[in-house]
Design an enzyme around this catalytic site. Structure first.
Site, mmCIF file in Angstrom:
data_model
loop_
_atom_site.group_PDB
_atom_site.id
_atom_site.type_symbol
_atom_site.label_atom_id
_atom_site.label_comp_id
_atom_site.label_asym_id
_atom_site.label_seq_id
_atom_site.Cartn_x
_atom_site.Cartn_y
_atom_site.Cartn_z
ATOM 1 N N ARG A 1 0.818 -1.221 0.000
ATOM 2 C CA ARG A 1 0.000 0.000 0.000
ATOM 3 C C ARG A 1 0.847 1.264 0.000
ATOM 4 O O ARG A 1 0.455 2.265 -0.584
ATOM 5 C CB ARG A 1 -0.962 -0.012 1.191
ATOM 6 C CG ARG A 1 -2.071 -1.016 0.959
ATOM 7 C CD ARG A 1 -3.051 -1.007 2.080
ATOM 8 N NE ARG A 1 -4.232 -1.749 1.702
ATOM 9 C CZ ARG A 1 -5.045 -2.329 2.557
ATOM 10 N NH1 ARG A 1 -4.818 -2.255 3.845
ATOM 11 N NH2 ARG A 1 -6.108 -2.971 2.126
ATOM 12 N N LYS B 1 -20.727 -16.729 -0.243
ATOM 13 C CA LYS B 1 -22.159 -16.559 0.044
ATOM 14 C C LYS B 1 -22.884 -15.703 -0.980
ATOM 15 O O LYS B 1 -22.387 -14.649 -1.375
ATOM 16 C CB LYS B 1 -22.319 -15.902 1.404
ATOM 17 C CG LYS B 1 -21.950 -16.832 2.521
ATOM 18 C CD LYS B 1 -22.233 -16.184 3.850
ATOM 19 C CE LYS B 1 -22.183 -17.201 4.968
ATOM 20 N NZ LYS B 1 -22.289 -16.558 6.261
ATOM 21 N N GLY C 1 -12.675 -8.753 -3.065
ATOM 22 C CA GLY C 1 -12.785 -10.066 -2.436
ATOM 23 C C GLY C 1 -11.557 -10.933 -2.641
ATOM 24 O O GLY C 1 -10.495 -10.462 -3.030
ATOM 25 N N GLY D 1 -13.616 -3.719 -0.446
ATOM 26 C CA GLY D 1 -14.972 -3.222 -0.209
ATOM 27 C C GLY D 1 -15.378 -2.152 -1.205
ATOM 28 O O GLY D 1 -16.524 -2.129 -1.690
HETATM 29 P P1 AMP Z 1 -15.780 -14.081 -0.763
HETATM 30 O O1 AMP Z 1 -15.048 -13.329 0.301
HETATM 31 O O2 AMP Z 1 -17.251 -13.997 -0.680
HETATM 32 O O3 AMP Z 1 -15.238 -13.782 -2.138
HETATM 33 O O4 AMP Z 1 -15.519 -15.607 -0.474
HETATM 34 C C1 AMP Z 1 -14.256 -16.164 -0.524
HETATM 35 C C2 AMP Z 1 -14.278 -17.479 0.181
HETATM 36 O O5 AMP Z 1 -15.158 -18.352 -0.464
HETATM 37 C C3 AMP Z 1 -12.930 -18.163 0.177
HETATM 38 O O6 AMP Z 1 -12.453 -18.181 1.489
HETATM 39 C C4 AMP Z 1 -13.238 -19.545 -0.337
HETATM 40 O O7 AMP Z 1 -12.617 -20.558 0.407
HETATM 41 C C5 AMP Z 1 -14.736 -19.634 -0.167
HETATM 42 N N1 AMP Z 1 -15.326 -20.647 -1.047
HETATM 43 C C6 AMP Z 1 -15.236 -20.736 -2.373
HETATM 44 N N2 AMP Z 1 -15.865 -21.854 -2.812
HETATM 45 C C7 AMP Z 1 -16.365 -22.487 -1.724
HETATM 46 C C8 AMP Z 1 -17.102 -23.676 -1.525
HETATM 47 N N3 AMP Z 1 -17.451 -24.452 -2.542
HETATM 48 N N4 AMP Z 1 -17.450 -23.993 -0.266
HETATM 49 C C9 AMP Z 1 -17.096 -23.212 0.759
HETATM 50 N N5 AMP Z 1 -16.399 -22.067 0.639
HETATM 51 C C10 AMP Z 1 -16.030 -21.710 -0.596
#
Ligand code: AMP
Length: 417
Positions: A36, A219, A375, A398
């Protein structure tokens, strides 16, 4: 009116620059990753080269009061090293008048952590847990009132304002947005902000078609606004990762123990409906690598994503899914990637995410514009060594997510208005 760093005359001027120096520190206050700091250097050096002086301001961590653990004095040395000039330090960002006034062209001053003051974020602190709504309202009004003097003081140090902190551009804080009003003719973005804004516009405004978004991660709930915004804009929508299973379940698939959010099934169906109505091609996983436990060495088996055995959990995209997605990616002229398509932190379930990174690199080489932003996909491409092989990797998690949601970011709006 917005000005531009390249054409602005900084000769003899003092520039107050909001940067994001929120770097990780170890227990001995050594910087463990100075990315950064380095990313802000082109802007800071430009001001000095053009005969200006610098008042640099940032937050570090989330202090709730003056707390030496979060002092920016820990990073002054590294900032000096990177900038190539000694950097002075102001121990209180509200009492830097004399130091700022004494700055000569080519000199730099770093202000202490802005978040030592509640006024930076404009949120009351120290409210009792059982405070009534009235008390909360009064405390909020009080901090908003004292925020005016806080902003005015920061603005009084300088002749012009530069915002180069994309990581906080989605916050309407004193230093990221409110201060811009004091510089109606002398406000501009730094190079990092300019780069991020161009990247967002390359995808959301001026995209060459076909435009594909790959949305993964854990999610649906955290990506719902992203999906809703993108479904009206893209030609192809690839939905993978943990969130994909909610969509598969919504279509009647059996997803075993895979991550899913039942309460979001109606939203998932609404997105699929809207995509259909708009002629958007939605591509979900067809084959899944599943595990029996959420750990690297668990037994693995490939299932049809619509027919996963009850005891198994979908943890990565299998080769057939990847092949489908790769074809779509390689036929695209613009690609946005947000969120891994598997549990990439576990090496045995990282292959799908690695393959997406490879496909993006190949598409970039063929002339597509590729943006990785918001993300864990940023962590994934960086960790897998692909950061230099895509068109742009966003620095603001974010902020990028909110931009992809279609929101106007206060830090951007304040400069442009
Ligand atoms: P996000 O911060 O919403 O982009 O989510 C990232 C996280 O999603 C990472 O830590 C991944 O390990 C998790 N992830 C991706 N695919 C899966 C899955 N099939 N089951 C559980 N977690 C997952």
């Amino acid at each position: 009116m917005q000005k531009f760093i390249d054409s602005y005359d900084f000769t003899g001027k003092k520039a107050i620059v909001r940067v994001d120096f929120n770097v990780p520190l170890d227990e001995d206050f050594n910087i463990t990753d100075d990315t950064r700091i380095r990313r802000a250097m082109p802007t800071l050096k430009k001001v000095l080269e053009k005969g200006g002086s610098l008042i640099i301001m940032s937050h570090l961590g989330r202090p709730k009061k003056v707390d030496p653990k979060f002092s920016l004095k820990h990073i002054v040395g590294r900032v000096s090293e990177c900038l190539g000039v000694p950097v002075q330090f102001a121990e209180d960002c509200q009492k830097a008048d004399a130091q700022a006034a004494a700055l000569k062209p080519g000199e730099a001053l770093l202000l202490e952590n802005l978040r030592y003051y509640a006024e930076e974020e404009g949120k009351p602190r120290g409210l009792a847990e059982d405070a009534s709504d009235e008390e909360k309202k009064a405390a909020k009004a009080a901090v908003k009132e004292s925020q005016k003097a806080f902003v005015k003081k920061l603005a009084s140090y300088a002749d012009c304002y530069i915002n180069d902190a994309f990581g906080t551009a989605h916050r309407a804080h004193a230093s990221t947005a409110l201060i811009a009003d004091y510089f109606p003719e002398d406000k501009m973005f730094g190079y990092l902000m300019e780069g991020e804004i161009t990247a967002i516009e390359n995808v959301l405004k001026n995209a060459k078609r076909p435009l594909t978004a790959i949305i993964g991660g854990s999610k649906v709930s955290s990506k719902l606004a992203v999906l809703k915004n993108l479904v009206g804009k893209v030609d192809n929508l690839i939905i993978g990762g943990g969130m994909g299973y909610t969509f598969i379940k919504a279509q009647g698939g059996k997803i075993g123990k895979s991550l899913h959010e039942d309460e979001l099934i109606p939203d998932a169906l609404a997105i699929l409906e809207e995509a259909k109505a708009k002629g958007v091609n939605v591509s979900l996983s067809v084959k899944t690598v599943a595990g029996q436990a959420f750990e690297n060495d668990t037994p693995r088996r490939i299932f049809d994503t619509h027919n996963i055995d009850p005891e198994w959990e979908g943890m990565d995209a299998a080769p057939e899914s990847i092949e489908n997605w790769k074809k779509i990616i390689l036929a695209s002229k613009t690609v946005l990637w947000n969120g891994p398509v598997g549990v990439f932190e576990l090496p045995n379930f990282a292959k799908g995410t690695l393959a997406i990174a490879e496909a993006l690199a190949e598409a970039t080489e063929k002339g597509a514009y590729t943006l990785v932003g918001g993300g864990d996909s940023v962590a994934a491409v960086t960790q897998m060594g692909f950061a230099e092989k895509v068109s742009y990797v966003s620095t603001g998690g974010g902020a990028m997510l909110e931009a992809i949601e279609g929101k106007e970011l206060p830090g951007i709006a304040a400069i442009r208005k």
